[in-house]
Design a protein around this motif. Structure first.
Motif: not given
Length: 62
Positions: A3-15, A52-62
């Motif tokens: 997982a590399n997507i955090g809670t806020i990012d996940r919510s915004l993507r689903i909405i 993953t390609v850009l090396g970004i993680k918005t998930c703090n626990r990952c």
């Protein structure tokens, strides 16, 4: 897939995904609204290949 997507990012993507699909089904934006499947799927699975390609993680626990 880790997982590399955090809670806020996940919510915004689903909405956003649901909104685009809903607008497509109602005929407002046509077939282009089905592109909403991409943010919906990445939000549900909490994994974004582009992150993953850009090396970004918005998930703090990952």
């Amino acid at each position: 897939m880790k997982a590399n997507i955090g809670t806020i990012d996940r919510s915004l993507r689903i909405i956003t995904g649901l909104l685009l699909i809903g607008l497509s089904l109602s005929g407002v934006i046509g077939v282009w609204g089905w592109i909403g499947l991409v943010p919906l799927a990445t939000g549900i699975f909490r994994f974004c290949p582009v992150y993953t390609v850009l090396g970004i993680k918005t998930c703090n626990r990952c």
